[in-house]
Design a protein around this motif. Sequence first.
Motif, mmCIF file in Angstrom:
data_model
loop_
_atom_site.group_PDB
_atom_site.id
_atom_site.type_symbol
_atom_site.label_atom_id
_atom_site.label_comp_id
_atom_site.label_asym_id
_atom_site.label_seq_id
_atom_site.Cartn_x
_atom_site.Cartn_y
_atom_site.Cartn_z
ATOM 1 N N UNK A 1 -59.925 7.109 -89.591
ATOM 2 C CA UNK A 1 -59.526 8.183 -88.910
ATOM 3 C C UNK A 1 -59.951 9.254 -88.818
ATOM 4 N N UNK A 2 -59.518 10.791 -87.828
ATOM 5 C CA UNK A 2 -59.274 11.557 -88.603
ATOM 6 C C UNK A 2 -59.061 13.152 -86.758
ATOM 7 N N UNK A 3 -57.926 13.882 -87.327
ATOM 8 C CA UNK A 3 -57.070 14.368 -85.994
ATOM 9 C C UNK A 3 -58.847 15.482 -85.567
ATOM 10 N N UNK A 4 -59.782 15.675 -86.347
ATOM 11 C CA UNK A 4 -61.102 16.759 -85.410
ATOM 12 C C UNK A 4 -61.872 15.161 -85.547
ATOM 13 N N UNK A 5 -61.982 15.111 -83.662
ATOM 14 C CA UNK A 5 -63.026 13.795 -83.650
ATOM 15 C C UNK A 5 -64.010 14.214 -83.868
ATOM 16 N N UNK A 6 -64.396 15.015 -83.393
ATOM 17 C CA UNK A 6 -65.863 15.346 -83.430
ATOM 18 C C UNK A 6 -66.779 15.125 -85.038
ATOM 19 N N UNK A 7 -65.386 15.820 -86.036
ATOM 20 C CA UNK A 7 -65.988 15.561 -87.608
ATOM 21 C C UNK A 7 -65.785 14.022 -87.697
ATOM 22 N N UNK A 8 -64.925 13.124 -87.204
ATOM 23 C CA UNK A 8 -65.303 11.854 -87.483
ATOM 24 C C UNK A 8 -66.863 10.716 -87.305
ATOM 25 N N UNK B 1 -69.207 9.325 -89.155
ATOM 26 C CA UNK B 1 -70.139 7.754 -88.440
ATOM 27 C C UNK B 1 -71.944 7.969 -88.806
ATOM 28 N N UNK B 2 -71.820 8.827 -88.013
ATOM 29 C CA UNK B 2 -73.313 9.653 -87.495
ATOM 30 C C UNK B 2 -74.196 8.132 -89.597
ATOM 31 N N UNK B 3 -73.083 8.819 -90.670
ATOM 32 C CA UNK B 3 -74.577 8.349 -90.949
ATOM 33 C C UNK B 3 -74.369 7.032 -91.819
ATOM 34 N N UNK B 4 -73.525 6.862 -90.916
ATOM 35 C CA UNK B 4 -73.369 4.675 -91.128
ATOM 36 C C UNK B 4 -73.971 4.558 -89.547
ATOM 37 N N UNK B 5 -73.941 5.482 -88.799
ATOM 38 C CA UNK B 5 -74.804 4.839 -87.915
ATOM 39 C C UNK B 5 -73.949 4.355 -86.516
ATOM 40 N N UNK B 6 -72.685 5.085 -87.233
ATOM 41 C CA UNK B 6 -71.845 4.308 -85.540
ATOM 42 C C UNK B 6 -71.689 5.692 -84.769
ATOM 43 N N UNK B 7 -71.461 5.065 -83.117
ATOM 44 C CA UNK B 7 -71.581 5.677 -82.019
ATOM 45 C C UNK B 7 -70.393 6.582 -81.764
ATOM 46 N N UNK C 1 -66.031 4.621 -80.979
ATOM 47 C CA UNK C 1 -64.245 5.670 -81.847
ATOM 48 C C UNK C 1 -63.172 5.569 -80.859
ATOM 49 N N UNK C 2 -62.175 4.689 -81.426
ATOM 50 C CA UNK C 2 -60.983 4.220 -80.591
ATOM 51 C C UNK C 2 -60.177 5.609 -80.453
ATOM 52 N N UNK C 3 -60.426 5.861 -79.093
ATOM 53 C CA UNK C 3 -59.600 7.665 -78.542
ATOM 54 C C UNK C 3 -58.278 7.074 -78.722
ATOM 55 N N UNK C 4 -57.007 7.366 -79.003
ATOM 56 C CA UNK C 4 -55.595 7.319 -78.879
ATOM 57 C C UNK C 4 -55.330 9.180 -78.754
ATOM 58 N N UNK C 5 -54.028 8.961 -77.716
ATOM 59 C CA UNK C 5 -53.629 10.191 -77.591
ATOM 60 C C UNK C 5 -52.547 10.831 -78.641
ATOM 61 N N UNK C 6 -52.400 9.765 -79.293
ATOM 62 C CA UNK C 6 -51.234 10.108 -80.297
ATOM 63 C C UNK C 6 -51.416 10.840 -81.332
ATOM 64 N N UNK C 7 -53.501 11.465 -81.249
ATOM 65 C CA UNK C 7 -54.271 12.051 -82.321
ATOM 66 C C UNK C 7 -54.793 10.779 -83.112
ATOM 67 N N UNK C 8 -54.001 9.547 -83.413
ATOM 68 C CA UNK C 8 -55.038 8.737 -84.480
ATOM 69 C C UNK C 8 -56.486 8.061 -83.646
ATOM 70 N N UNK C 9 -56.736 8.650 -83.716
ATOM 71 C CA UNK C 9 -58.409 7.994 -83.331
ATOM 72 C C UNK C 9 -59.756 7.225 -84.210
#
Length: 104
Positions: free
Chosen positions: A44-51, A55-61, A65-73
């Motif tokens: 996880x990371x608070x900055x979803x764009x950074x996350x 993820x791109x370097x591991x071919x994750x789309x 991402x499990x987007x969470x309103x509490x900031x722990x996506x």
Amino acid sequence: MAFGIKREDIRQWKRTIDDGEIAFLTHFWIDERFPGVKTVTKVGCRDVDKLAEWGKKYHLKKEWIHFRKDGYSHFDLLGEKEEWILRKEGKIDQLERLRHKLNK
């Protein structure tokens, strides 16, 4: 169902996320949709764009991402991909610690 982690592990994961860093949390997990899978790693990371960029370097789309309103996506890593990424990130000890518990 998650188990095999301590509250302090979760607190540390959340603190790392709150600091804007990429955070890893590996725990036992059982879900009948994934037979044979015994662990999951939440990255996880608070900055979803950074996350998403991480993820791109591991071919994750980004849409995985499990987007969470509490900031722990976070991404959920399972199986071979989980192990491969943890090795690349130098975090394999998290998975090996749980495997050791399984073999006791």
